[in-house]
Design a protein around this motif. Structure first.
Motif, short mmCIF file in Angstrom:
data_model
loop_
_atom_site.label_atom_id
_atom_site.label_comp_id
_atom_site.label_asym_id
_atom_site.label_seq_id
_atom_site.Cartn_x
_atom_site.Cartn_y
_atom_site.Cartn_z
N LEU A 1 20.41 23.44 75.02
CA LEU A 1 21.66 23.08 74.30
C LEU A 1 21.51 21.66 74.09
CD1 LEU A 1 23.97 25.82 75.87
CD2 LEU A 1 22.39 26.06 73.61
N ASP A 2 20.77 21.01 74.70
CA ASP A 2 20.97 19.39 74.70
C ASP A 2 19.90 18.65 73.75
OD1 ASP A 2 18.54 19.55 76.05
OD2 ASP A 2 19.38 18.70 77.69
N GLY A 3 19.23 19.54 73.07
CA GLY A 3 18.16 18.84 72.14
C GLY A 3 16.88 18.66 72.72
N SER A 4 16.84 18.83 74.09
CA SER A 4 15.32 18.78 74.72
C SER A 4 14.48 19.95 74.32
CB SER A 4 15.49 18.65 76.26
OG SER A 4 16.18 19.86 76.79
N GLU B 1 16.88 27.40 80.48
CA GLU B 1 17.39 28.59 80.60
C GLU B 1 16.57 29.82 79.92
OE1 GLU B 1 20.72 30.69 82.07
OE2 GLU B 1 20.47 28.61 82.53
N GLU B 2 16.59 30.86 80.57
CA GLU B 2 15.97 31.76 79.89
C GLU B 2 17.20 32.65 79.25
OE1 GLU B 2 12.94 35.65 80.57
OE2 GLU B 2 13.64 34.44 82.25
N TYR B 3 16.61 33.45 78.09
CA TYR B 3 17.82 34.03 77.29
C TYR B 3 17.74 35.55 78.13
CZ TYR B 3 20.30 36.64 73.92
OH TYR B 3 21.20 37.74 73.29
N GLY B 4 19.14 35.99 78.36
CA GLY B 4 19.34 37.27 78.90
C GLY B 4 20.47 38.03 78.31
N ALA B 5 21.39 37.25 77.81
CA ALA B 5 22.63 37.88 77.18
C ALA B 5 22.89 36.96 76.04
CB ALA B 5 23.58 38.22 78.17
N PRO B 6 23.87 37.53 75.33
CA PRO B 6 24.75 36.76 74.24
C PRO B 6 25.34 35.41 74.76
CG PRO B 6 24.83 39.02 73.51
CD PRO B 6 24.30 38.85 75.10
N PHE B 7 25.38 34.34 74.22
CA PHE B 7 26.19 33.19 74.84
C PHE B 7 27.09 32.58 73.65
CE2 PHE B 7 21.94 31.68 73.93
CZ PHE B 7 22.14 30.51 73.36
N MET B 8 28.01 31.87 74.07
CA MET B 8 29.04 31.35 73.19
C MET B 8 28.50 29.75 72.94
SD MET B 8 31.14 33.39 72.22
CE MET B 8 32.41 32.45 71.59
N LEU B 9 28.80 29.28 71.73
CA LEU B 9 28.51 27.62 71.41
C LEU B 9 30.23 27.14 71.27
CD1 LEU B 9 25.89 28.11 68.91
CD2 LEU B 9 25.35 27.72 71.27
N SER B 10 30.02 25.83 71.57
CA SER B 10 31.38 24.97 71.43
C SER B 10 30.80 23.65 71.08
CB SER B 10 32.35 25.28 72.23
OG SER B 10 31.92 24.79 73.78
N GLY B 11 31.75 23.12 70.32
CA GLY B 11 31.51 21.43 70.29
C GLY B 11 30.23 21.51 69.35
N ASN B 12 29.75 20.23 69.50
CA ASN B 12 28.53 19.98 68.47
C ASN B 12 27.26 20.38 69.41
OD1 ASN B 12 30.05 19.14 66.51
ND2 ASN B 12 30.03 17.08 67.51
N VAL B 13 26.50 21.19 69.17
CA VAL B 13 25.30 21.83 69.91
C VAL B 13 24.10 21.88 69.08
CG1 VAL B 13 24.60 23.54 71.33
CG2 VAL B 13 26.92 22.72 71.59
N THR B 14 22.86 21.78 69.55
CA THR B 14 21.80 21.95 68.97
C THR B 14 20.78 22.86 69.97
OG1 THR B 14 21.50 19.98 67.71
CG2 THR B 14 19.59 21.12 68.11
N VAL B 15 20.82 24.24 69.40
CA VAL B 15 19.97 25.26 70.09
C VAL B 15 18.76 25.14 69.81
CG1 VAL B 15 19.77 27.83 70.59
CG2 VAL B 15 22.21 26.88 70.12
N ARG B 16 17.96 25.07 70.82
CA ARG B 16 16.30 25.07 70.60
C ARG B 16 15.85 26.03 71.45
NH1 ARG B 16 13.28 19.67 70.76
NH2 ARG B 16 12.54 20.46 68.95
N ALA B 17 14.85 26.83 70.70
CA ALA B 17 14.50 28.09 71.38
C ALA B 17 12.92 28.29 71.44
CB ALA B 17 14.95 29.47 70.97
N ARG B 18 12.08 28.72 72.18
CA ARG B 18 10.92 28.92 72.13
C ARG B 18 10.66 30.04 73.07
NH1 ARG B 18 6.65 24.15 73.77
NH2 ARG B 18 6.36 24.08 71.32
N SER B 19 9.70 30.94 72.69
CA SER B 19 9.09 32.39 73.38
C SER B 19 7.89 32.06 74.00
CB SER B 19 9.23 33.50 72.43
OG SER B 19 10.69 33.81 72.10
#
Length: 97
Positions: A17-20, A27-45
């Protein structure tokens, strides 16, 4: 809320969530999560024996509200993140991001 549906057997999706860049130490995805503020979600499998997927980015800003939950799909070793959003300040019609 960020939702990653339809995880394939043996596929693990990690996010930041920090742009890295997401790695298997993120963090491994395991359940839905909330976003707040200014966030960049980056995901890779990742899946053992396979090359990691490309990185998918989704920028979330407090000036934009999500009209439907963002969805990350993992298919054929490709991660796709989509969300329907609308600008809060101008009330524009929702668009696909």
């Amino acid at each position: 809320v960020v939702i990653i549906p339809d995880q394939h057997i043996g596929v693990h999706t990690y996010y930041t969530l920090d742009g890295s860049e997401p790695t298997e130490s993120s963090e491994e995805y395991g359940a839905p999560f909330m976003l707040s503020g200014n966030v960049t979600v980056r995901a890779r499998s990742y899946k053992e024996g396979y090359t990691p997927s490309g990185i998918t980015d989704f920028g979330y800003s407090h000036s934009v509200y999500v009209t439907k939950a963002p969805v990350i799909r993992v298919e054929d070793h490709t991660v796709t993140l989509t969300a329907q959003t609308a600008l809060d300040s101008v009330g524009s019609l929702p668009s696909r991001v």
